[in-house]
Design a protein around this motif. Structure first.
Motif: not given
Length: 144
Positions: A138-143
């Motif tokens: 799972r990707t919790a945050l990607e900026r």
């Protein structure tokens, strides 16, 4: 086949971003005549550098992402290992890091079978001593 030059690599990168780009658009992007780009594309296809033109699934396709953690073999470096990695369509980013791991490679595949095949291809590259595969759950945050 001769070693890929910067123009070949730029053409490949452009096609990886959008395999539907026209020859005219590619020529404009790399600053060559359409006929020169056509010849390069035919050479890349004949040599097996470009194996197929494909579709990359959008957010509805749920691609499988994974980190491949690479260690170099004795006497090898980033300069030996990175160029063949750049040519793999599934590679999204390559990070040279300090510590027990030499490279972190983010890849994106359509499923576990393609990931397994890709991992084997990477493990077989000259200069790669070890590969650890970490699938992204799972990707919790990607900026950015």
């Amino acid at each position: 086949m001769k070693i890929l030059d910067d123009t070949d690599r730029k053409l490949i990168a452009l096609l990886q971003d959008n395999a539907r780009l026209s020859t005219v658009a590619l020529a404009k992007a790399v600053g060559l005549a359409r006929s020169s780009v056509q010849e390069r594309m035919q050479r890349l296809e004949s040599a097996g550098v470009i194996a197929q033109y494909t579709v990359r699934l959008g957010s509805g396709g749920d691609p499988l992402r994974a980190w491949l953690l690479l260690r170099y073999g004795e006497g090898f470096s980033c300069d030996d290992v990175v160029p063949p990695l750049v040519e793999l369509a599934q590679v999204r980013s390559i990070h040279s890091v300090a510590g027990e791991i030499d490279l972190m490679v983010l890849v994106e595949t359509v499923g576990p079978g393609e990931l397994a095949d890709l991992r084997e291809r990477v493990a077989a590259l000259k200069g790669v001593d070890d590969v650890t595969t970490l699938p992204v759950l799972r990707t919790a945050l990607e900026r950015g």
